[in-house]
Each structure stands twice: as C-alpha cells, then as structure tokens.
Motif scaffolding. Structure first.
Motif, PDB file in Angstrom:
ATOM      1  N   ARG A 145       0.715  -1.333  -0.099  1.00 11.42           N
ATOM      2  CA  ARG A 145      -0.523  -0.249  -0.049  1.00 11.42           C
ATOM      3  C   ARG A 145       1.137   1.339   0.214  1.00 11.42           C
ATOM      4  O   ARG A 145       0.114   2.761  -0.135  1.00 11.42           O
ATOM      5  N   VAL A 146       2.220   1.260   0.328  1.00 14.04           N
ATOM      6  CA  VAL A 146       3.359   2.802   0.159  1.00 14.04           C
ATOM      7  C   VAL A 146       4.321   2.333  -1.448  1.00 14.04           C
ATOM      8  O   VAL A 146       4.077   1.805  -1.667  1.00 14.04           O
ATOM      9  N   GLU A 147       3.677   4.627  -1.620  1.00 20.92           N
ATOM     10  CA  GLU A 147       3.790   4.096  -3.109  1.00 20.92           C
ATOM     11  C   GLU A 147       4.904   6.123  -3.135  1.00 20.92           C
ATOM     12  O   GLU A 147       4.056   6.565  -2.052  1.00 20.92           O
ATOM     13  N   VAL A 148       5.854   5.576  -4.020  1.00 17.54           N
ATOM     14  CA  VAL A 148       6.508   6.944  -4.169  1.00 17.54           C
ATOM     15  C   VAL A 148       6.281   7.294  -5.612  1.00 17.54           C
ATOM     16  O   VAL A 148       6.262   6.652  -6.188  1.00 17.54           O
ATOM     17  N   LYS A 149       5.662   8.705  -5.489  1.00 15.88           N
ATOM     18  CA  LYS A 149       5.213   9.309  -6.999  1.00 15.88           C
ATOM     19  C   LYS A 149       6.029  10.555  -7.555  1.00 15.88           C
ATOM     20  O   LYS A 149       6.397  10.680  -7.003  1.00 15.88           O
ATOM     21  N   THR A 150       6.093  10.091  -8.857  1.00 12.66           N
ATOM     22  CA  THR A 150       7.285  11.162 -10.050  1.00 12.66           C
ATOM     23  C   THR A 150       8.567  11.380  -8.995  1.00 12.66           C
ATOM     24  O   THR A 150       9.119  12.213  -8.741  1.00 12.66           O
ATOM     25  N   ILE A 151       9.459  10.183  -9.564  1.00 14.44           N
ATOM     26  CA  ILE A 151      10.148   9.928  -8.992  1.00 14.44           C
ATOM     27  C   ILE A 151      11.107   9.826  -9.979  1.00 14.44           C
ATOM     28  O   ILE A 151      12.471  10.273  -9.877  1.00 14.44           O
ATOM     29  N   GLU A 152      10.785  10.542 -11.322  1.00 13.30           N
ATOM     30  CA  GLU A 152      11.247  10.278 -12.910  1.00 13.30           C
ATOM     31  C   GLU A 152      12.585  11.273 -12.115  1.00 13.30           C
ATOM     32  O   GLU A 152      13.468  11.355 -13.053  1.00 13.30           O
ATOM     33  N   HIS A 153      12.407  12.597 -12.601  1.00 13.77           N
ATOM     34  CA  HIS A 153      13.594  13.378 -12.243  1.00 13.77           C
ATOM     35  C   HIS A 153      14.586  13.046 -11.182  1.00 13.77           C
ATOM     36  O   HIS A 153      16.057  13.309 -11.270  1.00 13.77           O
ATOM     37  N   LEU A 154      14.048  12.617 -10.092  1.00 13.50           N
ATOM     38  CA  LEU A 154      15.247  12.328  -8.903  1.00 13.50           C
ATOM     39  C   LEU A 154      16.807  11.118  -9.326  1.00 13.50           C
ATOM     40  O   LEU A 154      17.426  11.008  -9.632  1.00 13.50           O
ATOM     41  N   MET A 155      15.410  10.257 -10.203  1.00 19.09           N
ATOM     42  CA  MET A 155      15.789   8.745 -10.397  1.00 19.09           C
ATOM     43  C   MET A 155      16.705   9.048 -12.456  1.00 19.09           C
ATOM     44  O   MET A 155      18.227   8.888 -12.375  1.00 19.09           O
ATOM     45  N   ALA A 156      17.177  10.271 -12.786  1.00 21.51           N
ATOM     46  CA  ALA A 156      17.369  10.746 -14.099  1.00 21.51           C
ATOM     47  C   ALA A 156      18.672  11.317 -13.326  1.00 21.51           C
ATOM     48  O   ALA A 156      19.310  11.826 -13.708  1.00 21.51           O
ATOM     49  N   ALA A 157      18.151  12.347 -12.920  1.00 18.07           N
ATOM     50  CA  ALA A 157      19.730  12.977 -11.454  1.00 18.07           C
ATOM     51  C   ALA A 157      20.788  12.096 -11.209  1.00 18.07           C
ATOM     52  O   ALA A 157      22.047  12.105 -11.682  1.00 18.07           O
ATOM     53  N   PHE A 209      21.128   9.010 -11.936  1.00 18.35           N
ATOM     54  CA  PHE A 209      22.036   8.424 -13.167  1.00 18.35           C
ATOM     55  C   PHE A 209      22.222   9.016 -13.991  1.00 18.35           C
ATOM     56  O   PHE A 209      23.716   8.590 -14.451  1.00 18.35           O
ATOM     57  N   ALA A 210      22.427  10.042 -14.395  1.00 22.63           N
ATOM     58  CA  ALA A 210      23.272  11.534 -14.849  1.00 22.63           C
ATOM     59  C   ALA A 210      24.443  11.403 -13.949  1.00 22.63           C
ATOM     60  O   ALA A 210      25.489  11.511 -14.915  1.00 22.63           O
ATOM     61  N   ARG A 211      24.402  11.127 -13.030  1.00 24.52           N
ATOM     62  CA  ARG A 211      25.440  11.826 -11.760  1.00 24.52           C
ATOM     63  C   ARG A 211      26.409   9.898 -11.346  1.00 24.52           C
ATOM     64  O   ARG A 211      26.945   9.987 -10.386  1.00 24.52           O
ATOM     65  N   LYS A 212      25.970   9.302 -12.110  1.00 23.50           N
ATOM     66  CA  LYS A 212      26.300   7.396 -12.368  1.00 23.50           C
ATOM     67  C   LYS A 212      26.400   7.165 -10.299  1.00 23.50           C
ATOM     68  O   LYS A 212      27.410   6.344 -10.162  1.00 23.50           O
ATOM     69  N   ILE A 213      24.805   7.880  -8.959  1.00 26.41           N
ATOM     70  CA  ILE A 213      24.714   7.292  -8.058  1.00 26.41           C
ATOM     71  C   ILE A 213      24.227   6.074  -8.629  1.00 26.41           C
ATOM     72  O   ILE A 213      22.763   5.665  -8.336  1.00 26.41           O
ATOM     73  N   ASP A 214      24.834   4.891  -8.173  1.00 31.39           N
ATOM     74  CA  ASP A 214      23.861   3.680  -7.852  1.00 31.39           C
ATOM     75  C   ASP A 214      23.128   3.654  -7.160  1.00 31.39           C
ATOM     76  O   ASP A 214      22.207   2.284  -7.357  1.00 31.39           O
ATOM     77  N   ASN A 215      23.845   3.402  -5.485  1.00 33.47           N
ATOM     78  CA  ASN A 215      23.552   3.263  -4.794  1.00 33.47           C
ATOM     79  C   ASN A 215      22.881   3.981  -3.566  1.00 33.47           C
ATOM     80  O   ASN A 215      23.842   4.548  -2.966  1.00 33.47           O
ATOM     81  N   VAL A 216      22.131   4.436  -2.989  1.00 30.50           N
ATOM     82  CA  VAL A 216      21.073   5.103  -2.705  1.00 30.50           C
ATOM     83  C   VAL A 216      20.190   4.875  -1.864  1.00 30.50           C
ATOM     84  O   VAL A 216      19.110   4.447  -2.186  1.00 30.50           O
ATOM     85  N   ALA A 217      20.327   5.036  -0.140  1.00 30.09           N
ATOM     86  CA  ALA A 217      19.053   5.798   0.705  1.00 30.09           C
ATOM     87  C   ALA A 217      18.180   6.736   0.484  1.00 30.09           C
ATOM     88  O   ALA A 217      18.461   7.301   0.562  1.00 30.09           O
ATOM     89  N   ILE A 218      16.730   6.581   0.375  1.00 26.98           N
ATOM     90  CA  ILE A 218      16.335   7.697  -0.177  1.00 26.98           C
ATOM     91  C   ILE A 218      14.925   8.393   0.969  1.00 26.98           C
ATOM     92  O   ILE A 218      14.012   6.704   0.734  1.00 26.98           O
TER      93      ILE A 218
END
Length: 124
Positions: free
Chosen positions: A97-109, A111-120
């Motif tokens: 039942r838990v969701e996180v919306k509109t993650i695309e900009h964070l995921m793109a950032a 990816f662009a910085r080549k960050i593979d492992n991060v706790a959000i």
C-alpha cells in the motif's frame, strides 16, 4: 563527492514497456558509486505544491536506489514500477500500500551522476 563501490548493471529498455522482460541487463565495466555524505533536499512538490523534503544517504554496494517510507523499503526497480490511471504522466513505485510518486527527475539526476547505490528517505 562520489565514492566507488563494486561493479554495476545497467537496464536497457528494448521497447516501450515497463515489464521486467522488456529490459536487457548489461554488465557495466565501471565501478558502482554512492554519495559521499548525506544530502537533504527541500522544495515544493510538482503537482500539489506542498512542501517536500527527502534525504539521500550513502548505501553499500549492490543496494541500488531504494526509497524508505516509514518502515517500507521500495527499490527503484522495474519490478516495483506501477501505472497510475489517475495520473498517466506520473512515474511511481509501489510496494503493498506504500507508493512514491513522480520519481523520474530524481532517478534521472542519480543516473546522470552515475549514483548506483543510495537510500532515499521520504516522509510518511
């Protein structure tokens, strides 16, 4: 500052599809990376305009990009990607039942910085 960890895999989408079978996983020759220290981001939510805060924390190798909402842990992977019929242009991950919306900009950032492992860390 970015810290190198171990090797990583990159998902390449074969066609316009969100099913796991639509991705080809390629072993990358570069080392995995994480952030060097915690980062706090504060701003306004894109659609609601409400104040939003997230905290990014370094994560160990092979963790991936993972959202932490309360006690829930949602990996930002295609297996948890969902469609929202009420907001078709929204990218969201859901676990139970838990969701996180509109993650695309964070995921793109990340990816662009080549960050593979991060706790959000996201508020409940």
């Amino acid at each position: 500052m970015i810290m190198a960890t171990s090797e990583c895999y990159i998902g390449l989408r074969r066609r316009p599809c969100f099913e796991p079978s639509c991705f080809v996983w390629v072993r990358s020759t570069r080392a995995q990376q994480t952030i060097n220290k915690p980062v706090r981001l504060k701003g306004r939510a894109g659609f609601s305009g409400a104040e939003a805060t997230i905290v990014l924390l370094p994560a160990p190798p092979n963790t991936g990009r993972v959202f932490h909402v309360g006690d829930a842990r949602i990996p930002a992977t295609v297996q948890y990607l969902q469609e929202d019929p009420h907001a078709p242009r929204t990218t969201l991950v859901r676990k139970g039942r838990v969701e996180v919306k509109t993650i695309e900009h964070l995921m793109a950032a990340l990816f662009a910085r080549k960050i593979d492992n991060v706790a959000i860390l996201s508020p409940t």
